[in-house]
Design a protein around this motif. Structure first.
Motif, PDB file in Angstrom:
ATOM      1  N   GLN A   1       0.941  -1.069   0.001  1.00  0.00           N
ATOM      2  CA  GLN A   1      -0.137   0.044   0.043  1.00  0.00           C
ATOM      3  C   GLN A   1       0.720   1.233   0.000  1.00  0.00           C
ATOM      4  OE1 GLN A   1      -2.703  -0.269   3.339  1.00  0.00           O
ATOM      5  NE2 GLN A   1      -1.366   1.041   4.835  1.00  0.00           N
ATOM      6  N   ILE A   2       0.412   2.306  -0.660  1.00  0.00           N
ATOM      7  CA  ILE A   2       1.016   3.623  -0.649  1.00  0.00           C
ATOM      8  C   ILE A   2       0.209   4.572   0.089  1.00  0.00           C
ATOM      9  CG2 ILE A   2       0.034   4.030  -3.069  1.00  0.00           C
ATOM     10  CD1 ILE A   2       2.870   5.251  -3.706  1.00  0.00           C
ATOM     11  N   VAL A   3       0.489   5.486   0.835  1.00  0.00           N
ATOM     12  CA  VAL A   3      -0.197   6.428   1.532  1.00  0.00           C
ATOM     13  C   VAL A   3       0.222   7.808   1.155  1.00  0.00           C
ATOM     14  CG1 VAL A   3      -0.861   7.349   3.790  1.00  0.00           C
ATOM     15  CG2 VAL A   3      -0.562   4.782   3.661  1.00  0.00           C
ATOM     16  N   VAL A   4      -0.902   8.582   0.420  1.00  0.00           N
ATOM     17  CA  VAL A   4      -0.316   9.837  -0.251  1.00  0.00           C
ATOM     18  C   VAL A   4      -1.074  10.850   1.156  1.00  0.00           C
ATOM     19  CG1 VAL A   4      -0.690  11.486  -2.059  1.00  0.00           C
ATOM     20  CG2 VAL A   4      -0.792   8.950  -2.230  1.00  0.00           C
ATOM     21  N   SER A   5      -0.227  11.725   1.370  1.00  0.00           N
ATOM     22  CA  SER A   5      -0.505  12.831   2.561  1.00  0.00           C
ATOM     23  C   SER A   5       0.012  14.090   2.417  1.00  0.00           C
ATOM     24  CB  SER A   5      -0.307  12.366   3.690  1.00  0.00           C
ATOM     25  OG  SER A   5       1.317  12.231   4.083  1.00  0.00           O
ATOM     26  N   ALA A   6      -0.725  15.034   2.670  1.00  0.00           N
ATOM     27  CA  ALA A   6      -0.211  16.754   2.626  1.00  0.00           C
ATOM     28  C   ALA A   6      -0.831  17.291   3.822  1.00  0.00           C
ATOM     29  CB  ALA A   6      -0.825  17.101   1.371  1.00  0.00           C
ATOM     30  N   GLN A   7      -0.220  18.208   4.269  1.00  0.00           N
ATOM     31  CA  GLN A   7      -0.674  19.355   5.215  1.00  0.00           C
ATOM     32  C   GLN A   7      -0.324  20.744   5.133  1.00  0.00           C
ATOM     33  OE1 GLN A   7       0.786  18.277   9.162  1.00  0.00           O
ATOM     34  NE2 GLN A   7       2.728  18.159   8.677  1.00  0.00           N
ATOM     35  N   ASP A   8      -0.948  21.573   5.446  1.00  0.00           N
ATOM     36  CA  ASP A   8      -0.678  22.864   5.525  1.00  0.00           C
ATOM     37  C   ASP A   8      -0.921  23.291   6.867  1.00  0.00           C
ATOM     38  OD1 ASP A   8      -0.337  25.612   5.463  1.00  0.00           O
ATOM     39  OD2 ASP A   8      -1.416  25.931   3.465  1.00  0.00           O
ATOM     40  N   ILE A   9       0.331  23.494   7.293  1.00  0.00           N
ATOM     41  CA  ILE A   9       0.211  23.875   9.119  1.00  0.00           C
ATOM     42  C   ILE A   9      -0.409  25.281   9.391  1.00  0.00           C
ATOM     43  CG2 ILE A   9       1.757  24.186  11.092  1.00  0.00           C
ATOM     44  CD1 ILE A   9       3.778  22.208   9.774  1.00  0.00           C
ATOM     45  N   ASP A  10       0.136  26.226   8.133  1.00  0.00           N
ATOM     46  CA  ASP A  10      -0.536  27.483   8.569  1.00  0.00           C
ATOM     47  C   ASP A  10      -2.123  27.549   8.566  1.00  0.00           C
ATOM     48  OD1 ASP A  10       2.131  28.251   8.348  1.00  0.00           O
ATOM     49  OD2 ASP A  10       2.179  28.964   6.348  1.00  0.00           O
ATOM     50  N   PHE A  11      -2.635  26.792   7.962  1.00  0.00           N
ATOM     51  CA  PHE A  11      -4.311  26.790   7.928  1.00  0.00           C
ATOM     52  C   PHE A  11      -4.695  25.520   8.523  1.00  0.00           C
ATOM     53  CE2 PHE A  11      -2.730  29.439   4.207  1.00  0.00           C
ATOM     54  CZ  PHE A  11      -3.597  30.418   4.375  1.00  0.00           C
ATOM     55  N   SER A  12      -3.957  24.830   9.044  1.00  0.00           N
ATOM     56  CA  SER A  12      -4.477  23.505   9.819  1.00  0.00           C
ATOM     57  C   SER A  12      -5.438  22.738   8.963  1.00  0.00           C
ATOM     58  CB  SER A  12      -5.281  24.047  11.182  1.00  0.00           C
ATOM     59  OG  SER A  12      -4.555  24.748  12.000  1.00  0.00           O
ATOM     60  N   THR A  13      -4.712  22.441   7.879  1.00  0.00           N
ATOM     61  CA  THR A  13      -5.613  21.543   7.071  1.00  0.00           C
ATOM     62  C   THR A  13      -4.725  20.529   6.560  1.00  0.00           C
ATOM     63  OG1 THR A  13      -4.960  22.750   4.990  1.00  0.00           O
ATOM     64  CG2 THR A  13      -7.116  23.369   5.758  1.00  0.00           C
ATOM     65  N   SER A  14      -5.257  19.081   6.332  1.00  0.00           N
ATOM     66  CA  SER A  14      -4.345  17.913   5.874  1.00  0.00           C
ATOM     67  C   SER A  14      -5.442  17.072   5.128  1.00  0.00           C
ATOM     68  CB  SER A  14      -3.664  17.337   7.086  1.00  0.00           C
ATOM     69  OG  SER A  14      -4.823  16.748   8.077  1.00  0.00           O
ATOM     70  N   ALA A  15      -4.559  16.146   4.509  1.00  0.00           N
ATOM     71  CA  ALA A  15      -5.503  15.067   3.686  1.00  0.00           C
ATOM     72  C   ALA A  15      -4.789  13.882   3.617  1.00  0.00           C
ATOM     73  CB  ALA A  15      -5.951  15.715   2.419  1.00  0.00           C
ATOM     74  N   GLU A  16      -5.253  12.850   3.389  1.00  0.00           N
ATOM     75  CA  GLU A  16      -4.454  11.419   3.244  1.00  0.00           C
ATOM     76  C   GLU A  16      -5.413  10.697   2.618  1.00  0.00           C
ATOM     77  OE1 GLU A  16      -2.573   9.868   7.007  1.00  0.00           O
ATOM     78  OE2 GLU A  16      -3.824   8.002   6.533  1.00  0.00           O
ATOM     79  N   GLU A  17      -4.532   9.672   1.655  1.00  0.00           N
ATOM     80  CA  GLU A  17      -5.380   8.774   0.694  1.00  0.00           C
ATOM     81  C   GLU A  17      -4.580   7.359   0.662  1.00  0.00           C
ATOM     82  OE1 GLU A  17      -7.643   8.887  -3.490  1.00  0.00           O
ATOM     83  OE2 GLU A  17      -7.765  10.794  -2.347  1.00  0.00           O
ATOM     84  N   THR A  18      -5.005   6.394   1.006  1.00  0.00           N
ATOM     85  CA  THR A  18      -4.310   4.987   0.680  1.00  0.00           C
ATOM     86  C   THR A  18      -4.741   4.274  -0.421  1.00  0.00           C
ATOM     87  OG1 THR A  18      -4.411   4.850   3.203  1.00  0.00           O
ATOM     88  CG2 THR A  18      -3.724   2.985   2.096  1.00  0.00           C
ATOM     89  N   LEU A  19      -3.655   3.766  -1.259  1.00  0.00           N
ATOM     90  CA  LEU A  19      -3.876   3.343  -2.486  1.00  0.00           C
ATOM     91  C   LEU A  19      -3.274   1.771  -2.152  1.00  0.00           C
ATOM     92  CD1 LEU A  19      -2.844   5.855  -4.864  1.00  0.00           C
ATOM     93  CD2 LEU A  19      -4.982   5.326  -4.531  1.00  0.00           C
ATOM     94  N   ILE A  20      -3.825   0.827  -3.018  1.00  0.00           N
ATOM     95  CA  ILE A  20      -3.259  -0.487  -3.102  1.00  0.00           C
ATOM     96  C   ILE A  20      -2.189  -0.536  -4.247  1.00  0.00           C
ATOM     97  CG2 ILE A  20      -3.644  -2.932  -3.883  1.00  0.00           C
ATOM     98  CD1 ILE A  20      -6.595  -2.376  -2.467  1.00  0.00           C
ATOM     99  N   CYS A  21      -1.083  -1.062  -3.687  1.00  0.00           N
ATOM    100  CA  CYS A  21       0.000  -1.094  -4.843  1.00  0.00           C
ATOM    101  C   CYS A  21       0.831  -2.699  -4.795  1.00  0.00           C
ATOM    102  CB  CYS A  21       1.054   0.085  -4.784  1.00  0.00           C
ATOM    103  SG  CYS A  21       1.935  -0.082  -3.143  1.00  0.00           S
ATOM    104  N   GLN A  22       1.899  -2.862  -5.579  1.00  0.00           N
ATOM    105  CA  GLN A  22       2.477  -3.979  -5.436  1.00  0.00           C
ATOM    106  C   GLN A  22       3.957  -3.653  -4.848  1.00  0.00           C
ATOM    107  OE1 GLN A  22       1.395  -5.097  -9.735  1.00  0.00           O
ATOM    108  NE2 GLN A  22       2.616  -6.852  -8.875  1.00  0.00           N
ATOM    109  N   TYR A  23       3.845  -3.985  -3.715  1.00  0.00           N
ATOM    110  CA  TYR A  23       5.417  -3.525  -2.869  1.00  0.00           C
ATOM    111  C   TYR A  23       5.635  -4.493  -1.805  1.00  0.00           C
ATOM    112  CZ  TYR A  23       8.939  -0.783  -0.181  1.00  0.00           C
ATOM    113  OH  TYR A  23       9.969  -0.516   0.388  1.00  0.00           O
ATOM    114  N   SER A  24       7.046  -5.051  -1.806  1.00  0.00           N
ATOM    115  CA  SER A  24       7.252  -5.920  -0.724  1.00  0.00           C
ATOM    116  C   SER A  24       8.771  -5.204  -0.176  1.00  0.00           C
ATOM    117  CB  SER A  24       7.281  -7.109  -0.833  1.00  0.00           C
ATOM    118  OG  SER A  24       8.266  -7.321  -2.034  1.00  0.00           O
ATOM    119  N   GLY A  25       8.875  -4.911   0.938  1.00  0.00           N
ATOM    120  CA  GLY A  25      10.194  -4.176   1.464  1.00  0.00           C
ATOM    121  C   GLY A  25       9.759  -3.592   2.562  1.00  0.00           C
ATOM    122  N   GLU A  26      10.810  -2.644   3.318  1.00  0.00           N
ATOM    123  CA  GLU A  26      10.762  -2.001   4.197  1.00  0.00           C
ATOM    124  C   GLU A  26       9.883  -0.694   3.970  1.00  0.00           C
ATOM    125  OE1 GLU A  26      14.564  -0.649   5.939  1.00  0.00           O
ATOM    126  OE2 GLU A  26      15.673  -2.625   5.058  1.00  0.00           O
TER     127      GLU A  26
END
Length: 375
Positions: A292-317
């Motif tokens: 899985q891959i988690v895409v996230s962003a935040q804007d500390i100045d405006f106290s906003t944030s977002a996060e989305e999780t996608l399925i992907c092919q990945y094995s590793g740390e």
């Protein structure tokens, strides 16, 4: 001097070449189209003194050979309003008065002496390199690369598309220091090792002309200029002089982290999440972990944030890396494959993005420099 030409044929050719004309020209004559009539063929030339483009149109009932310059904007605007019909041109060779008769009216305008129009550059006879490329192969390379060119006054070599020609293939490269595109085609090759840097403006001109072209494009160049010969168009342009950086040396090899993900899904997530990123940096964070891959962003100045999780092919740390979202979206937008592989080494080294399935005879690679994460 008189001739008859189809209004739509003339209009489409004039519109195609008119993009060369600058809004402000050093020579007033460069605000004009140069018309040259020779043995029943009308050739039209436009120039901005660095890029010159010619096109030819068949005409009827021409009497004498000759040439004149005609104001470009007036001509384009007048033709835009006319439906398909024959136009009859009559030109006074001494006064350059031009009368254009159409079905139920006429236009009268003043032309200029064609002798004032600057000549296009010629190539040096001994140092010319010639290659041929299929029009659609050239278009694919320019389309993939042009978005990554720079606007850098201090390093002008970065402001164009670099053509690296070998006896096996031709590679088109563009980079602005943050992102890099390397598009290698095995469907075209040179007879010797050679290279040139095509500036952005003529590259854009080709991007507009090539979709309608079939067959091959002949490219001839020396150290200073290049000539592109298409079926109905010919473009002469000044090249960017200087040495292009060694682009292969910046591409990280042997990246241990390889993430395979659906391109459209990742692009959608980036577009949604990046709305909540800091406006000054557009920083988004990608955290990859088991499938899985988690895409996230935040804007500390405006106290906003977002996060989305996608399925992907990945094995590793598990690993996190930051990118500028606009650049990453641009890169994904310019790859046509359904799935892409994102190759990563560590958060401080460039990410390499390649299509899972390459197009036929093509080897496409894109690279994006990371941004520092705050945490």
């Amino acid at each position: 001097m008189k001739f008859i030409v189809s209004s739509t044929a003339l209009s489409s050719h004039l519109q195609a070449v008119s993009r060369v004309i600058n809004s402000k020209n050093s020579l007033p004559i460069l605000d004009c189209f140069l018309f040259r009539l020779e043995d029943g063929t009308l050739s039209v030339t436009v120039s901005d003194s660095e890029t010159t483009m010619d096109t030819t149109i068949e005409v009827n009932d021409s009497d004498v050979n000759g040439s004149f310059a005609i104001p470009a904007k007036t001509m384009l605007d007048a033709l835009k309003e006319l439906p398909e019909q024959p136009l009859s041109f009559q030109v006074n060779a001494e006064t350059y008065e031009i009368e254009i008769q159409y079905m139920n009216g006429k236009y009268s305008l003043m032309g200029q002496n064609a002798e004032e129009y600057p000549r296009s550059a010629a190539l040096g006879e001994n140092s010319v390199v010639r290659v041929q490329m299929d029009a659609q192969v050239l278009l694919a390379g320019i389309n993939r690369a042009i978005f990554a060119t720079a606007d850098d006054e201090l390093r002008p070599v970065m402001n164009g598309v670099y053509f690296d020609i070998t006896i096996d293939d031709i590679t088109m490269v563009a980079s602005d220091g943050h992102k890099l595109v390397r598009c290698k085609t095995l469907a075209a090759k040179g007879t010797e090792r050679a290279a040139f840097i095509l500036p952005k403006k003529p590259a854009n001109m080709l991007k507009n002309l090539l979709p309608k072209e079939s067959g091959s494009v002949t490219i001839e160049f020396d150290e200073r200029n290049a000539i592109f010969t298409l079926e109905n168009y010919r473009m002469v342009c000044r090249l960017i002089e200087g040495r292009y950086p060694n682009y292969n040396s910046v591409i990280p090899q042997n990246n241990p982290y390889r993430v395979t993900v659906d391109r459209a899904q990742l692009m959608g997530a980036l577009r949604r999440v990046s709305i909540f990123s800091s406006q000054s940096s557009s920083l988004i964070k990608l955290r990859v972990q088991e499938n899985q891959i988690v895409v996230s962003a935040q804007d500390i100045d405006f106290s906003t944030s977002a996060e989305e999780t996608l399925i992907c092919q990945y094995s590793g740390e598990a690993m996190s890396i930051g990118f500028k979202s606009t650049f990453l979206i641009d890169i994904l937008n310019n790859i046509s494959a359904t799935e892409v592989v994102v190759e990563l080494a560590d958060p401080s080294r460039a990410g390499v993005i390649v299509p899972v399935e390459q197009a036929q005879n093509e080897d496409l690679l894109m690279l994006l420099m990371p941004m520092m994460l705050n945490d």
